[in-house]
Each structure stands twice: as C-alpha cells, then as structure tokens.
Design a protein around this motif. Structure first.
Motif, PDB file in Angstrom:
ATOM      1  N   LEU A 186     -14.024 -23.064  34.022  1.00 47.98           N
ATOM      2  CA  LEU A 186     -13.617 -24.458  33.728  1.00 47.98           C
ATOM      3  C   LEU A 186     -13.719 -25.276  34.724  1.00 47.98           C
ATOM      4  N   ILE A 187     -13.368 -24.781  36.032  1.00 50.68           N
ATOM      5  CA  ILE A 187     -13.215 -25.572  37.241  1.00 50.68           C
ATOM      6  C   ILE A 187     -13.955 -24.597  38.146  1.00 50.68           C
ATOM      7  N   SER A 188     -15.027 -25.452  39.007  1.00 47.08           N
ATOM      8  CA  SER A 188     -15.442 -24.382  39.944  1.00 47.08           C
ATOM      9  C   SER A 188     -15.607 -25.347  41.413  1.00 47.08           C
ATOM     10  N   GLY A 189     -16.204 -24.817  42.379  1.00 48.44           N
ATOM     11  CA  GLY A 189     -16.163 -25.598  43.608  1.00 48.44           C
ATOM     12  C   GLY A 189     -15.286 -25.271  44.764  1.00 48.44           C
ATOM     13  N   PHE A 190     -14.463 -24.294  44.230  1.00 49.30           N
ATOM     14  CA  PHE A 190     -13.355 -23.757  45.437  1.00 49.30           C
ATOM     15  C   PHE A 190     -14.235 -22.698  46.314  1.00 49.30           C
ATOM     16  N   VAL A 191     -13.793 -22.559  47.430  1.00 52.25           N
ATOM     17  CA  VAL A 191     -14.252 -21.376  48.469  1.00 52.25           C
ATOM     18  C   VAL A 191     -13.327 -20.239  48.285  1.00 52.25           C
ATOM     19  N   ASP A 192     -12.114 -20.405  48.519  1.00 54.58           N
ATOM     20  CA  ASP A 192     -11.051 -19.328  48.497  1.00 54.58           C
ATOM     21  C   ASP A 192      -9.883 -19.840  47.965  1.00 54.58           C
TER      22      ASP A 192
ATOM     23  N   PRO B  60      -0.373 -17.591  58.229  1.00 53.49           N
ATOM     24  CA  PRO B  60      -1.216 -17.280  59.058  1.00 53.49           C
ATOM     25  C   PRO B  60      -2.408 -16.290  58.355  1.00 53.49           C
ATOM     26  N   ARG B  61      -3.669 -16.815  58.653  1.00 54.23           N
ATOM     27  CA  ARG B  61      -4.799 -15.799  57.713  1.00 54.23           C
ATOM     28  C   ARG B  61      -4.569 -14.218  58.637  1.00 54.23           C
ATOM     29  N   LEU B  62      -4.251 -14.231  59.591  1.00 53.65           N
ATOM     30  CA  LEU B  62      -4.210 -12.676  60.265  1.00 53.65           C
ATOM     31  C   LEU B  62      -3.189 -12.119  59.589  1.00 53.65           C
ATOM     32  N   ARG B  63      -2.088 -12.570  58.752  1.00 52.58           N
ATOM     33  CA  ARG B  63      -1.006 -11.772  58.213  1.00 52.58           C
ATOM     34  C   ARG B  63      -1.467 -11.628  56.643  1.00 52.58           C
ATOM     35  N   ARG B  64      -2.518 -12.047  56.103  1.00 56.40           N
ATOM     36  CA  ARG B  64      -2.773 -11.790  54.798  1.00 56.40           C
ATOM     37  C   ARG B  64      -3.239 -10.432  54.482  1.00 56.40           C
ATOM     38  N   PRO B  65      -2.887  -9.760  53.561  1.00 55.66           N
ATOM     39  CA  PRO B  65      -3.681  -8.431  53.245  1.00 55.66           C
ATOM     40  C   PRO B  65      -4.832  -8.557  53.079  1.00 55.66           C
ATOM     41  N   THR B  66      -5.778  -7.630  53.524  1.00 52.52           N
ATOM     42  CA  THR B  66      -7.238  -7.568  53.364  1.00 52.52           C
ATOM     43  C   THR B  66      -7.579  -7.500  51.854  1.00 52.52           C
ATOM     44  N   ARG B  67      -8.165  -8.123  51.199  1.00 51.74           N
ATOM     45  CA  ARG B  67      -8.590  -8.183  49.960  1.00 51.74           C
ATOM     46  C   ARG B  67     -10.117  -8.129  49.860  1.00 51.74           C
ATOM     47  N   PRO B  68     -10.795  -7.161  48.855  1.00 53.09           N
ATOM     48  CA  PRO B  68     -12.300  -6.971  49.131  1.00 53.09           C
ATOM     49  C   PRO B  68     -12.806  -8.228  48.435  1.00 53.09           C
ATOM     50  N   HIS B  69     -14.120  -8.642  48.940  1.00 53.93           N
ATOM     51  CA  HIS B  69     -14.790  -9.740  48.844  1.00 53.93           C
ATOM     52  C   HIS B  69     -16.195  -9.347  48.449  1.00 53.93           C
ATOM     53  N   LYS B  70     -16.741 -10.161  47.510  1.00 54.91           N
ATOM     54  CA  LYS B  70     -18.083  -9.887  47.247  1.00 54.91           C
ATOM     55  C   LYS B  70     -19.004 -10.198  48.317  1.00 54.91           C
ATOM     56  N   PRO B  71     -20.135  -9.579  48.669  1.00 53.38           N
ATOM     57  CA  PRO B  71     -21.001  -9.936  50.003  1.00 53.38           C
ATOM     58  C   PRO B  71     -21.635 -11.406  49.619  1.00 53.38           C
TER      59      PRO B  71
ATOM     60  N   PHE C 143     -11.081  -8.499  32.995  1.00 59.04           N
ATOM     61  CA  PHE C 143     -12.343  -9.266  32.664  1.00 59.04           C
ATOM     62  C   PHE C 143     -12.923  -9.224  34.138  1.00 59.04           C
ATOM     63  N   PRO C 144     -14.027  -8.530  34.052  1.00 61.10           N
ATOM     64  CA  PRO C 144     -14.734  -8.207  35.351  1.00 61.10           C
ATOM     65  C   PRO C 144     -15.382  -9.496  36.042  1.00 61.10           C
ATOM     66  N   SER C 145     -15.596 -10.426  35.271  1.00 59.82           N
ATOM     67  CA  SER C 145     -16.227 -11.630  35.938  1.00 59.82           C
ATOM     68  C   SER C 145     -15.067 -12.456  36.913  1.00 59.82           C
ATOM     69  N   LEU C 146     -13.866 -12.172  36.804  1.00 63.33           N
ATOM     70  CA  LEU C 146     -12.812 -12.597  37.741  1.00 63.33           C
ATOM     71  C   LEU C 146     -12.931 -11.954  39.081  1.00 63.33           C
ATOM     72  N   GLY C 147     -13.666 -10.844  39.294  1.00 67.32           N
ATOM     73  CA  GLY C 147     -13.515  -9.954  40.540  1.00 67.32           C
ATOM     74  C   GLY C 147     -12.248  -9.821  40.653  1.00 67.32           C
TER      75      GLY C 147
ATOM     76  N   GLN D 275     -12.345 -14.566  41.998  1.00 70.94           N
ATOM     77  CA  GLN D 275     -12.784 -14.441  43.451  1.00 70.94           C
ATOM     78  C   GLN D 275     -13.714 -15.409  43.920  1.00 70.94           C
ATOM     79  N   SER D 276     -14.608 -15.594  42.832  1.00 67.65           N
ATOM     80  CA  SER D 276     -15.736 -16.577  43.275  1.00 67.65           C
ATOM     81  C   SER D 276     -15.590 -18.154  43.325  1.00 67.65           C
ATOM     82  N   GLY D 277     -14.375 -18.380  43.072  1.00 63.78           N
ATOM     83  CA  GLY D 277     -13.450 -19.754  43.535  1.00 63.78           C
ATOM     84  C   GLY D 277     -13.738 -20.572  42.195  1.00 63.78           C
ATOM     85  N   GLN D 278     -13.533 -19.923  41.016  1.00 63.03           N
ATOM     86  CA  GLN D 278     -13.445 -20.710  39.822  1.00 63.03           C
ATOM     87  C   GLN D 278     -12.327 -20.309  39.115  1.00 63.03           C
TER      88      GLN D 278
END
Length: 218
Positions: free
Chosen positions: A129-135, A205-216, A90-94, A111-114
């Motif tokens: 179904l539910i939106s408004g999340f940032v990460d 901590p945020r610094l220990r999270r693996p890098t995950r690609p994000h949409k610009p 499902f590409p819409s999930l990112g 990925q878009s917070g939904q």
C-alpha cells in the motif's frame, strides 16, 4: 513514575497497547504478553498470550480485540483476557514491524519497508500500500484516515493516508534518533495541541535494539 510496572515481568519490552478500561498490555521479546492496570499491578498471574519471538507491534481493534505482529510474518488476534481468536501468516511481511488499526482495516509494517493492508478478518487487501521506507518500525493511526510511520534509519516520521497517498514524507524529522514506536493521543481542547500534541514517539539508541534478522542486500 520511573518504575510503573510491578509483579512478574520479562526482558526487553517491544510493544504496548491500551484498552478503554485503564489496562496496559506489554509484549516482550520472548513473545509473552502481560496485562497490567495502569497503576502498574498485574491483571493476571500469567501471560495474557504467547506470540512468536520479537513482537513488532500491538494495537487494540474496534471489536476490543488485540492484534499483534511477531515472528516471521505472523499476525495474531486475541481477546484482552488472552483467548486466541485468529492467527495468520504472511511470509511477504518478513519479520514485521508495528501494526495499526483504522476502522475495519489492519496496517502492518513489512521488513522490506512497506505498509501492507488487511481486513480485521485477515484478508489481504494490498501488500504494498505504501513503500519507500528503509527501516519502518512503528505505525499509528489518528482515527481520521491518516497513518504515521517511523523510519528508524532515516530518522523521520512520514504521514500518509490510509488509502496509500503520501501527505508528507518528512512530517517529523527534528530531534529523532532511531525512532522505533509511535502512538496517537487526541487532544480535544486546543488547536496548538491538535497540531503538535497528538504525535508522540519513543526513541532508543541503535545499540540497545534487539537483533532482528534481515534479508541480505541485493
């Protein structure tokens, strides 16, 4: 135990699931899913399954199968012995986050917070179904029609119904620092535990999270 797991292991565990037989399943960032007894010894000499890289979540379904998100929009279904059942894209999930199962429905974080809803047969029901999340990173169901979603950026857990209604957007805020996962543990004996004990969270901590690609940003 500070060092529970033994035997072959990978780096950077990213998702966990338990079955009803004291077995623990761990998905690592390279996509390997290993099975363990809750005593820490491996169930098998090789991975249970191979997902795409950076699994976002894993959950046990009502049919006893495991469901996992990974890669770019991938949701996989497989047995606890590693037999593939289904793979959906499902590409819409990112790059998806966690996944939860409630009855015959899957709830996956995009990925878009939904929160997107699917049947356990992989049929889309509602991509927003539910939106408004940032990460949004972690999601859990309590088996009573309620979803709990961690927002790593806003440092909070939101509480919603499985039909998409918001119960409390800031259900948990105190003490959270980049929460990434959540699990529901029922407590049957005490009212105070029913109110406070069922929701457990993991934070790192945020610094220990693996890098995950994000949409610009647009």
């Amino acid at each position: 135990s500070a060092s529970l797991l033994s035997g072959p292991q990978q780096y950077f565990p990213s998702a966990l699931a338990l079955d009803g037989q004291n077995h623990l399943y761990v998905a690592f960032n390279n996509g390997a899913v290993w099975g363990y007894h809750t005593s820490g010894t491996p169930l098998y000499a090789s991975p249970v399954a191979m997902l795409d890289t950076y699994p976002g979540g894993m959950a046990l379904g009502p049919n006893g199968h495991l469901y996992a998100t990974s890669g770019y929009g991938r949701i996989s279904e497989f047995t606890t012995s590693g037999v593939p059942v289904n793979d959906w894209n499902f590409p819409s999930l990112g790059y998806p986050g966690g996944i939860a199962v409630e009855g015959n429905a899957l709830f996956a974080l995009g990925q878009s917070g939904q929160v997107s809803k699917f049947t356990t047969g992989g049929v889309p029901v509602n991509f927003n179904l539910i939106s408004g999340f940032v990460d949004a990173r972690g999601i859990a169901s309590d088996g009573m029609g309620r979803l709990f979603v961690t927002d790593s950026y806003l440092n909070r857990v939101g509480k919603n119904t499985t039909s998409g209604a918001t119960i409390n957007a800031t259900f948990i805020t105190a003490g959270l620092n980049n929460p990434t996962a959540i699990v529901f543990v029922p407590e049957p004996t005490s009212v105070s535990l029913l109110l406070l004990g069922p929701v457990l969270f993991l934070a790192r901590p945020r610094l220990r999270r693996p890098t995950r690609p994000h949409k610009p940003l647009r």
